[in-house]
Design an enzyme around this catalytic site. Structure first.
Site, PDB file in Angstrom:
ATOM      1  CG  ASP A  11    -123.299  46.123 -15.615  1.00 51.88           C
ATOM      2  OD1 ASP A  11    -123.962  46.524 -14.544  1.00 51.88           O
ATOM      3  OD2 ASP A  11    -122.533  45.652 -15.557  1.00 51.88           O
ATOM      4  CB  SER A  12    -121.434  49.570 -13.411  1.00 51.56           C
ATOM      5  OG  SER A  12    -121.280  48.243 -13.012  1.00 51.56           O
ATOM      6  CE1 TYR A  43    -121.006  53.156 -12.748  1.00 52.18           C
ATOM      7  CE2 TYR A  43    -123.307  53.206 -12.738  1.00 52.18           C
ATOM      8  CZ  TYR A  43    -122.274  53.405 -13.434  1.00 52.18           C
ATOM      9  OH  TYR A  43    -122.266  54.404 -14.439  1.00 52.18           O
ATOM     10  N   GLY A  44    -121.053  49.622  -6.859  1.00 54.58           N
ATOM     11  CA  GLY A  44    -121.627  49.286  -5.764  1.00 54.58           C
ATOM     12  C   GLY A  44    -121.379  50.276  -4.701  1.00 54.58           C
ATOM     13  CB  CYS A  74    -126.813  47.836 -13.585  1.00 53.73           C
ATOM     14  SG  CYS A  74    -125.496  48.247 -12.309  1.00 53.73           S
ATOM     15  CG  ASN A  75    -129.233  43.437  -9.722  1.00 51.37           C
ATOM     16  OD1 ASN A  75    -130.369  43.261  -9.508  1.00 51.37           O
ATOM     17  ND2 ASN A  75    -128.400  42.811 -10.374  1.00 51.37           N
ATOM     18  CB  THR A  76    -125.508  49.151  -8.373  1.00 51.41           C
ATOM     19  OG1 THR A  76    -125.240  47.870  -8.019  1.00 51.41           O
ATOM     20  CG2 THR A  76    -125.210  49.974  -7.267  1.00 51.41           C
ATOM     21  CD  GLU A 159    -116.006  45.929 -14.749  1.00 52.62           C
ATOM     22  OE1 GLU A 159    -115.490  46.306 -15.590  1.00 52.62           O
ATOM     23  OE2 GLU A 159    -117.294  45.436 -15.128  1.00 52.62           O
ATOM     24  CB  CYS A 193    -124.411  41.656  -8.524  1.00 52.77           C
ATOM     25  SG  CYS A 193    -123.187  42.452  -9.320  1.00 52.77           S
ATOM     26  CB  THR A 194    -125.879  41.763 -14.353  1.00 50.98           C
ATOM     27  OG1 THR A 194    -125.068  43.285 -13.944  1.00 50.98           O
ATOM     28  CG2 THR A 194    -127.128  42.061 -13.932  1.00 50.98           C
ATOM     29  CG  HIS A 195    -120.062  42.437 -12.512  1.00 49.21           C
ATOM     30  ND1 HIS A 195    -120.954  43.617 -12.949  1.00 49.21           N
ATOM     31  CD2 HIS A 195    -118.901  43.029 -13.077  1.00 49.21           C
ATOM     32  CE1 HIS A 195    -120.262  44.683 -13.385  1.00 49.21           C
ATOM     33  NE2 HIS A 195    -118.968  44.206 -13.605  1.00 49.21           N
TER      34      HIS A 195
HETATM   35  N1  DGL Z   1    -123.376  44.567 -12.229  1.00 49.89           N
HETATM   36  C1  DGL Z   1    -123.910  45.660 -11.407  1.00 49.89           C
HETATM   37  C2  DGL Z   1    -124.907  45.149 -10.612  1.00 49.89           C
HETATM   38  O1  DGL Z   1    -125.715  44.164 -11.041  1.00 49.89           O
HETATM   39  C3  DGL Z   1    -122.475  45.808 -10.612  1.00 49.89           C
HETATM   40  C4  DGL Z   1    -122.543  47.142 -10.059  1.00 49.89           C
HETATM   41  C5  DGL Z   1    -120.982  47.502  -9.626  1.00 49.89           C
HETATM   42  O2  DGL Z   1    -120.330  48.298 -10.616  1.00 49.89           O
HETATM   43  O3  DGL Z   1    -120.551  47.570  -8.480  1.00 49.89           O
HETATM   44  O4  DGL Z   1    -125.247  45.543  -9.431  1.00 49.89           O
END
Ligand code: DGL
Length: 279
Positions: A11-12, A43-44, A74-76, A159, A193-195
């Site tokens: 993940d990011s 990353y978004g 990570c979805n992004t 974060e 989004c996994t966050h």
């Molecule tokens: N956990 C990432 C996701 O699922 C977050 C991306 C990010 O870093 O903005 O998209």
């Protein structure tokens, strides 16, 4: 290189731990290695090319650690990099290895959760702009209407470890309002989004009754278990857990900050190591 052949989970930053937790509960008998690119999160808001480049570097690093299989938790990254990595890079750099994402397994089942056929998607700007959820849900559930809202401030909140503060209440409320304004019939909200599962309590506290909130962890975990059953040759390559080092955590960011925040929602002490990516 280590003699282990773990499943890599990327993940990011910290969010992928919400997926890793569910995967390790479903599949406790494998070795795992987690990589968070905290130094370069979020990353978004980043461009397609940047997310692709960063994700490819992370995947190559996990391959170098011996992983035959990598899950982009990570979805992004799944929206902006997965297809190119699968179609263009893997055949050249590692034809026998595999990279999976989180969008496909989620969109295969998400339509089963809604009774009104109106689903809300909360994700990063990058995930929303990619249109991946609308496109993929349309393939599996053509009658479902999909409404999207980017929640740009949510990942930085998590974060920074501020997801349980009062500051988070207003930020969560604003974004949910913008989504629900789009349709009164939304009965299911997907945290794409996994966050975002770290904000689950705040999200549920702000929503009207009758709207369910779905996070992806268990969906991705059961999809991975099914994948390994369907692909015994891959399953046999993955090394089996033998003791307390079965899960290794790496971050590109500050190790002690990662450890502090990660253990908050891992539920146990996390011992992390430094990873250095080429970029
Ligand atoms: N956990 C990432 C996701 O699922 C977050 C991306 C990010 O870093 O903005 O998209």
């Amino acid at each position: 290189m280590s003699s282990k052949h773990p499943i890599g989970v990327f993940d990011s930053g910290l969010g992928g731990l919400t997926i890793l937790r569910e995967i390790t509960q479903s599949l406790p008998h494998y070795d795992f290695i987690y990589l968070g690119d905290n130094a370069r999160a979020p990353y978004g808001p980043k461009s397609f090319d940047t997310v692709y480049q960063y994700t490819l570097e992370a995947v190559e690093w996990l391959f170098q650690q011996g992983c035959p299989l990598v899950v982009l938790a990570c979805n992004t990254s799944s929206a902006k990099a997965l297809r190119t990595i699968q179609q263009k890079d893997l055949p050249v750099i590692a034809p026998t290895k595999r990279v999976l994402g989180v969008i496909r397994p989620t969109t295969e089942v998400i339509g089963d959760y809604t009774e009104t056929d109106h689903i809300g998607i909360l994700g990063t700007q990058g995930t929303v702009d990619s249109g991946s959820y609308k496109i993929e849900i349309g393939k599996f559930f053509p009658d479902v209407k999909v409404y999207q809202q980017a929640c740009s401030e949510w990942v930085p909140l998590v974060e920074k470890g501020l997801h349980q503060t009062e500051e988070a209440d207003a930020i969560v409320k604003e974004c949910l309002g913008q989504l629900l304004e789009q349709s009164p019939y939304i009965d299911t909200i997907l945290l794409a989004c996994t966050h975002y599962p770290l904000l689950m309590q705040k999200i549920e506290a702000q929503l009207p009754r009758g709207i369910q909130v779905i996070s992806q962890g268990d969906i991705v975990a059961s999809s991975l278990a099914a994948y390994l059953k369907r692909h015994p040759a891959m399953e046999q390559q993955i090394s089996k857990a033998a003791g307390p080092d079965a899960i290794e955590f790496f971050t590109t960011g500050d190790v002690s900050s990662f450890q502090d925040k990660a253990s908050q929602f891992w539920g146990a002490k996390v011992l992390a190591q430094q990873a250095t990516l080429p970029g």
